[in-house]
Design a protein around this motif. Structure first.
Motif, PDB file in Angstrom:
ATOM      1  N   PRO A  19      -4.492  14.252  -7.403  1.00 15.48           N
ATOM      2  CA  PRO A  19      -5.188  12.936  -7.814  1.00 15.48           C
ATOM      3  C   PRO A  19      -6.401  13.042  -8.127  1.00 15.48           C
ATOM      4  O   PRO A  19      -7.297  13.977  -7.888  1.00 15.48           O
ATOM      5  CB  PRO A  19      -4.868  12.361  -6.549  1.00 15.48           C
ATOM      6  CG  PRO A  19      -4.029  13.141  -5.474  1.00 15.48           C
ATOM      7  CD  PRO A  19      -4.344  14.500  -6.152  1.00 15.48           C
TER       8      PRO A  19
ATOM      9  N   SER B 190      -7.333  14.076 -11.426  1.00 17.40           N
ATOM     10  CA  SER B 190      -7.457  14.787 -12.586  1.00 17.40           C
ATOM     11  C   SER B 190      -7.398  14.157 -13.820  1.00 17.40           C
ATOM     12  O   SER B 190      -7.603  14.384 -14.738  1.00 17.40           O
ATOM     13  CB  SER B 190      -6.626  16.119 -12.605  1.00 17.40           C
ATOM     14  OG  SER B 190      -5.256  15.466 -12.273  1.00 17.40           O
ATOM     15  N   GLN B 191      -6.896  12.911 -13.726  1.00 16.84           N
ATOM     16  CA  GLN B 191      -6.477  12.016 -15.038  1.00 16.84           C
ATOM     17  C   GLN B 191      -7.925  11.856 -15.754  1.00 16.84           C
ATOM     18  O   GLN B 191      -7.998  11.448 -16.974  1.00 16.84           O
ATOM     19  CB  GLN B 191      -5.876  10.759 -14.670  1.00 16.84           C
ATOM     20  CG  GLN B 191      -6.662   9.877 -14.062  1.00 16.84           C
ATOM     21  CD  GLN B 191      -6.436   9.618 -12.387  1.00 16.84           C
ATOM     22  OE1 GLN B 191      -6.194  10.576 -11.818  1.00 16.84           O
ATOM     23  NE2 GLN B 191      -6.543   8.789 -11.914  1.00 16.84           N
ATOM     24  N   HIS B 192      -8.888  11.929 -14.851  1.00 15.24           N
ATOM     25  CA  HIS B 192     -10.221  11.611 -15.450  1.00 15.24           C
ATOM     26  C   HIS B 192     -10.413  12.630 -16.643  1.00 15.24           C
ATOM     27  O   HIS B 192     -11.510  12.536 -17.429  1.00 15.24           O
ATOM     28  CB  HIS B 192     -11.272  11.625 -14.541  1.00 15.24           C
ATOM     29  CG  HIS B 192     -11.315  10.255 -13.572  1.00 15.24           C
ATOM     30  ND1 HIS B 192     -11.134   8.946 -14.251  1.00 15.24           N
ATOM     31  CD2 HIS B 192     -11.165  10.286 -12.536  1.00 15.24           C
ATOM     32  CE1 HIS B 192     -11.019   8.278 -12.978  1.00 15.24           C
ATOM     33  NE2 HIS B 192     -10.919   9.077 -11.993  1.00 15.24           N
TER      34      HIS B 192
ATOM     35  N   SER C 182      -2.134  14.853 -12.964  1.00 16.29           N
ATOM     36  CA  SER C 182      -2.447  13.879 -11.692  1.00 16.29           C
ATOM     37  C   SER C 182      -1.412  13.544 -10.837  1.00 16.29           C
ATOM     38  O   SER C 182      -1.687  12.966  -9.691  1.00 16.29           O
ATOM     39  CB  SER C 182      -3.000  12.723 -12.383  1.00 16.29           C
ATOM     40  OG  SER C 182      -1.935  11.965 -13.060  1.00 16.29           O
TER      41      SER C 182
ATOM     42  N   PRO D  82      -3.593  16.543 -18.261  1.00 18.23           N
ATOM     43  CA  PRO D  82      -4.051  15.814 -17.002  1.00 18.23           C
ATOM     44  C   PRO D  82      -3.285  14.791 -16.455  1.00 18.23           C
ATOM     45  O   PRO D  82      -3.229  14.684 -15.239  1.00 18.23           O
ATOM     46  CB  PRO D  82      -5.537  15.393 -17.268  1.00 18.23           C
ATOM     47  CG  PRO D  82      -5.812  16.407 -18.663  1.00 18.23           C
ATOM     48  CD  PRO D  82      -4.653  16.516 -19.391  1.00 18.23           C
ATOM     49  N   THR D  83      -2.658  14.070 -16.997  1.00 20.10           N
ATOM     50  CA  THR D  83      -1.826  12.931 -16.649  1.00 20.10           C
ATOM     51  C   THR D  83      -0.568  13.559 -15.859  1.00 20.10           C
ATOM     52  O   THR D  83      -0.441  12.970 -14.680  1.00 20.10           O
ATOM     53  CB  THR D  83      -1.026  12.099 -17.889  1.00 20.10           C
ATOM     54  OG1 THR D  83      -1.954  11.802 -18.761  1.00 20.10           O
ATOM     55  CG2 THR D  83      -0.471  10.740 -17.105  1.00 20.10           C
TER      56      THR D  83
END
Lengths: 284, 284, 284, 284
Positions: free
Chosen positions: D110, D112-114, D106, D102-103
């Motif tokens: 934007p 998607s890091q969650h 992201s 996900p990082t």
């Protein structure tokens, strides 16, 4: 002689304060319990706006009265007990101290007197006072059942936590801040409210996908309550029906599973080993 | 002769009113139950604004009709029972009286007629009337299970009360009046709403710390429901699986509770009676 | 000959429609299940405002398509079954009929097509189709446990009803219409919402006395969930551990408690009576 | 020689990363767990508006730091494991990959890091690391109980689904869109909220008939919680009280499952082995 008198004075005080078998000891304990309940009620009433405005002086007086009484009692306990340090660091000693400190603290930090409700913990003495041996043994059965279930319950809580974190984050992404899921910790709070079937309704899903995920979480929460219940019930059932010890074997016919209190084999009538040992001991 | 007639009259009335085995007794009881249900429904409907406005007269008539009938019935019961005082002070006697008083009281204190719902308790007679012996025995099993669990349940309720007082006071300090926790009693009310997983949502935590404490309380409440459930289940399981019969007694030392398959006394080694029988049978 | 052909045609149809062992029977059933699920989904989507506006024609077409198919299926079932009346009045026959009626009814009474969700009940056939014998036997275990608990559950529900009526009326008097308790039936609705720990929060107590009574009701509701749970659990535990039949007695050594499938005494090796009977029967 | 060195290097790395028995392996695992917890906390905090505004740079740094570390760890795992493909497609391998993707994602999408909270699943390694064999075995008991209850639970869930669909559709017709029941799926969501006793209160019945149906649904939901609880409890009780050992086999007809105290085969009457032993012992 004076020394013995003093010792006698401390001993008599000890019997009154710490024991509950003598009439004076019982009277002291009952009075103490009444004072504890009254002081907790006073603290509760003190927090009610209306009541405080009309009875401010009475409440302050009651607070200082009870604190004074409990302070004297605490000092007396310290005076008559053999090992003051051991008492002061015991569970009851700490509760006794915490039950008087907040009043003095409130002179410096206003509001801290509400911490006085900790006094409710002093009520745990109630079991001792009322000689409720049966209640103590029952609570030990409960405690044992819970302690035996510890590992299973830890696994269960860990699973619940994992579900809460994953679903919380998912709902934060699905619903977003505009529907009240303003952050992952807040969404986790919502997940706990939902999973435990509390359901305040302060945060609720509004999107279709969110409601679908919520529905799954609810059915899950509704279902997995079965797990801690099953664990504790199985433990309590086992406590009620202890397994008979089945390792005792008849030395003659080898029948197994004799009761722990049996002296002779139920099958061939031969003496069981524990009896033989006893006979060997008393025979010489 | 007149005296005997009167005695006969009272006896016949007694059979009709108090017994349920004769046709007339059963008919009376069924009619009584119908009247009770109808009167409770009338009281409920009377409280509905719309309905009352349109059917005021019918409701008042029904209320006085049922009260009249129940009053006559009460007087007849008093007349035909052997010990009127004992009946009047019994549970059913008190319920019967409380079922008619509110109507008369409502002449003085308006609104008190709603207390008439107490009449619902008269329905407990339903078990007697319908000869639901099986239901009575089942409810006795339940009652026994609950009675046996009394001590455990008291310990449980006392723990719950302690948790509610401590968490209630803590939340009062954490959230404060601006978030709805206006007093400790109110915070305790919130704690009960949360712990029992009811979760109205009329008061909800808004600070982060408050939501954290709430989450712990919810998980606790979700988990400890397992305890009363486990207690009652263990009792009911035990009631269903009674311990093996223990009426076999050793003919020598009189020890009881031998297993059904035992041949010799576990205490003194003497042959148990069933074995003796077998020996007698095979001996010849 | 034509008669036999017709009989053969009806028989073949019967095998396809009513049985699930042949390939064609299974294919028919799987197709039917898919159609049922699709039609229920269509009815659900039809009630969603947005979806209906954009797909009105497709939905109407689907509804009439499924109704047509199910109507034909119903007629075929009536045609090939031996006792059409018995089928038509059976549970499945009624569900099959109710699954097609609402569409025709909606020509006269608009909106009645939503009753089509009754079709979901047709899914109960799923167990038969997928040969989920194990699931059927499991659901029979559940059914038996629930049936055995019937008397206990009736007593429980009757107690709950009494509590709800009494507390409902009390809260109506305590809180009054200005706090949302506008009538006794509405207060009873609140009492059920609270006792079952659902706790919508649409009606909540606001007076201090009301909150006190509510708290008691919540703790009660939280606790008595233990009773149905205990009842069902005890039944299921008993179903899992059936009591061994213990009335069979060895005719020689009188040992009791033989298993129902035992032929010889486990203690002395003598033939048990049931075997003896069998021997006596086959001996001549 | 260089080849052997490399092999040694990979082997040593394997021991550190995949095993937990050696000091270095344990140290690695503890550090890994700490990093996982820290990174999940960072992801949670990142979603809190206030916190993010003040600590934006620290959070971004932490995210990339943890992602970097986990990426290196992933590559090392791939390098030292014997079958990289098998690891990459295993449960832990997939979780490990999903914990870093996900990082990188992201950068393109934007927000998607969650998804990084998926890292919480890596914590399942905790059991392996802390050598909590007891916890693993306890969770296996739970898993077995749940697996054995699968068929019963499926039947239960299917019944719940049927109830939800039927009641949902009924309430949609009874209450209608003006009371919040805007569609059948939404009414089904309400039915689940009610049946599971969550009771948000975001949608509540307002008509009298609707409140009556809701009351029935609540009592139903309150009662049928007993079923999964009973199922799991019965399984756990059975796991705690296994049926008596049944390995004794008749030497003549090979029937199994004789009681431990049986002397003769219940099927053919032959003497069981333990008896034969006894005869051999006493015979000479």
């Amino acid at each position: 002689m004076a020394d013995r008198d003093e010792a006698g004075w401390r001993e008599r005080l000890y019997v009154v304060i710490f024991e509950a078998d003598t009439p004076s000891g019982k009277a002291f304990d009952v009075a103490l319990l009444a004072a504890i309940v009254a002081s907790v009620v006073a603290v509760c009433l003190d927090s009610v706006q209306d009541f405080r405005q009309h009875h401010r002086e009475a409440l302050v007086a009651a607070e200082w009265l009870f604190t004074g009484l409990f302070s004297i009692e605490y000092l007396l306990r310290m005076a008559c007990v053999r090992h003051p340090i051991r008492y002061a660091t015991s569970f009851y000693g700490l509760v006794d101290l915490l039950s008087i400190l907040p009043t003095y603290l409130s002179l410096i930090i206003p509001g801290s007197q509400h911490l006085l409700v900790i006094r409710i913990l002093r009520l745990l003495r109630v079991f001792r006072v009322l000689k409720l041996g049966r209640y103590v043994s029952e609570s030990q059965v409960l405690m044992t059942a819970i302690r035996n279930s510890r590992a299973k319950i830890t696994v269960f809580l860990f699973s619940v936590l994992t579900i809460v974190v994953v679903i919380g984050a998912a709902m934060y992404l699905i619903e977003g801040a505009e529907n009240g899921f303003t952050s992952i910790p807040r969404a986790m709070y919502w997940a706990i409210v939902t999973l435990t079937t509390v359901g305040y309704g302060d945060i609720t899903p509004r999107t279709t996908v969110g409601q679908l995920v919520s529905s799954l979480l609810m059915v899950l929460g509704y279902g997995i309550i079965a797990i801690p219940t099953g664990i504790v019930t199985a433990e309590l059932t086992q406590a009620a029906h202890p397994q008979p010890v089945t390792t005792r074997t008849c030395p003659v016919c080898l029948t197994e599973g004799h009761r722990t209190d049996a002296h002779f084999c139920r099958d061939c009538g031969a003496q069981l080993l524990r009896d033989v040992d006893r006979a060997a001991t008393s025979g010489d």
